[in-house]
Design a protein around this motif. Sequence first.
Motif, PDB file in Angstrom:
ATOM      1  N   THR A 263      11.331   0.834   0.408  1.00  0.00           N
ATOM      2  CA  THR A 263      10.715   2.091   0.850  1.00  0.00           C
ATOM      3  C   THR A 263      10.275   1.920   2.294  1.00  0.00           C
ATOM      4  O   THR A 263       9.398   1.097   2.579  1.00  0.00           O
ATOM      5  CB  THR A 263       9.501   2.439  -0.026  1.00  0.00           C
TER       6      THR A 263
ATOM      7  N   VAL B 245       8.305   3.369   4.466  1.00  0.00           N
ATOM      8  CA  VAL B 245       6.880   3.446   4.772  1.00  0.00           C
ATOM      9  C   VAL B 245       6.148   2.208   4.252  1.00  0.00           C
ATOM     10  O   VAL B 245       5.333   1.601   4.963  1.00  0.00           O
ATOM     11  CB  VAL B 245       6.276   4.733   4.175  1.00  0.00           C
TER      12      VAL B 245
ATOM     13  N   ALA C  52       1.442   6.031  -1.113  1.00  0.00           N
ATOM     14  CA  ALA C  52       2.901   6.079  -1.266  1.00  0.00           C
ATOM     15  C   ALA C  52       3.380   5.318  -2.496  1.00  0.00           C
ATOM     16  O   ALA C  52       4.589   5.142  -2.675  1.00  0.00           O
ATOM     17  CB  ALA C  52       3.570   5.518  -0.009  1.00  0.00           C
TER      18      ALA C  52
ATOM     19  N   PHE D  26       5.233   9.698   6.305  1.00  0.00           N
ATOM     20  CA  PHE D  26       4.147   9.348   5.397  1.00  0.00           C
ATOM     21  C   PHE D  26       3.911  10.464   4.381  1.00  0.00           C
ATOM     22  O   PHE D  26       3.679  10.204   3.195  1.00  0.00           O
ATOM     23  CB  PHE D  26       2.862   9.078   6.181  1.00  0.00           C
TER      24      PHE D  26
ATOM     25  N   ALA E 180       6.557  10.335   1.726  1.00  0.00           N
ATOM     26  CA  ALA E 180       6.343   9.221   0.799  1.00  0.00           C
ATOM     27  C   ALA E 180       5.245   9.552  -0.211  1.00  0.00           C
ATOM     28  O   ALA E 180       5.352   9.210  -1.394  1.00  0.00           O
ATOM     29  CB  ALA E 180       5.980   7.963   1.588  1.00  0.00           C
ATOM     30  N   ARG E 181       4.173  10.218   0.245  1.00  0.00           N
ATOM     31  CA  ARG E 181       3.112  10.629  -0.682  1.00  0.00           C
ATOM     32  C   ARG E 181       3.640  11.632  -1.705  1.00  0.00           C
ATOM     33  O   ARG E 181       3.325  11.534  -2.901  1.00  0.00           O
ATOM     34  CB  ARG E 181       1.950  11.244   0.092  1.00  0.00           C
TER      35      ARG E 181
END
Length: 427
Positions: free
Chosen positions: A222, A224, A342, A409, A412-413
């Motif tokens: 991933t 991030v 994340a 970001f 990813a969240r």
Amino acid sequence: MRRPLDDRPATFREVFASRDFRYLYAASTLSWIGDALARAAATALIYRATGSVVASAAGFAISYVPWLIGAPVLVALAERYPARRTLVGCDLARMALMAMAALPGLPPAGLLIVLLAAATLTPPFEAVRSATLPRVLDGDRYVVGLALNTTTAQPAQVLGYLLGAALAAHHPRTALLLNALTFGLSALLIRTGVRWLPTVRGARRQALSTEMVAGFRLVFGTPVLRIIAITVFTAVTVVILPEGLAAPWAAEVSPGPHQGWAQGAIMISVPVGYFLGGLLFTRLTPPGVRTRMVRILAVTVPVSLIPAILAPNLATVVALGFGCGMFMGGLVPSSNGLFVQALPDGYRARAFGVVQSGIQLLQGAALLAAATLTQWLPVPLSFVVGAWSAVALVIMIGVSLRWPTPQAFADARDAANRANQPDTPTV
């Protein structure tokens, strides 16, 4: 879905409103004091007995070995059981082992084996505790609570280092016995004060090897998570040097009868700076500002120790360690807050285990490498520390140039939140 971070930092009062956090916090503080006490005593004893920088660094780094020889498997196994059971079990086992280590007449080889066995229980304990915090603290309470944990760990280390250095000369076994006592009290606090948190059911159970690989794949696959992990990994190889090499560094800058106090001053410089930095950059700084400062803090961590190349005196060494710790105190909670947002819930312990394993392994490797370079090269230890930090700075600049965008970001969240929806964990 978690509440997004706003512009108002959470207060300590809001964090301590959680009973679970209060007891976890108290238990962790006791363990940190005991660990630092035993580590400082062992490091000083080994250096005085052998006069070897490498042997001293190895004594400090022995607690990192379990992160190399099985931590990911132990963490994946621990994730299968309720958090409280795992935490209490690890503490009670470590209490028994440290009490055994304190027995008079135990030979040095036997002592090292017992200490290594106790250290083997640290990876599952730390990973499960780290994964538990987001379950008892939400939103910015988690970031501030994490900062409170990490900053408290520093004065706890200060107290432990000072006690350990004082006891090493005459009562080294007492230091180990006190460490056993702190584990026992930690287990009691967790057992009586933390709720029964069932296992997280966000991911279907698979073979241990499969789950271990999945944790590595998540963190390093991933973008991030990967960039945050690399940032923290690089920073810890720098910040560990003043603490882990304090005994030989003190001998270099302050030989003579006050060498023991010089060692203590160098060892505590980083924790004291970390404590103040955590308060300054976390509690008093709005969440949005913290996020934007992560890249700057990542660069300032190695910059702060580069002047060691000039072979400074004791006061300057202490000041450099303080600055390095202060910037690290701001970097870790902020980057950890980005990291946990994340993460899908079912992978938290494994992901934290991967990062903790990397941290411990790289810290131990950095200490041994720096100590070995000091032995091989005709330069003082201070020069090696400064040059090492300069190399880390180059890496940090490269990381900073590749830092993800705010949208990355946010994506990813969102992906983590979607992964949590089918089977929300019960708390």
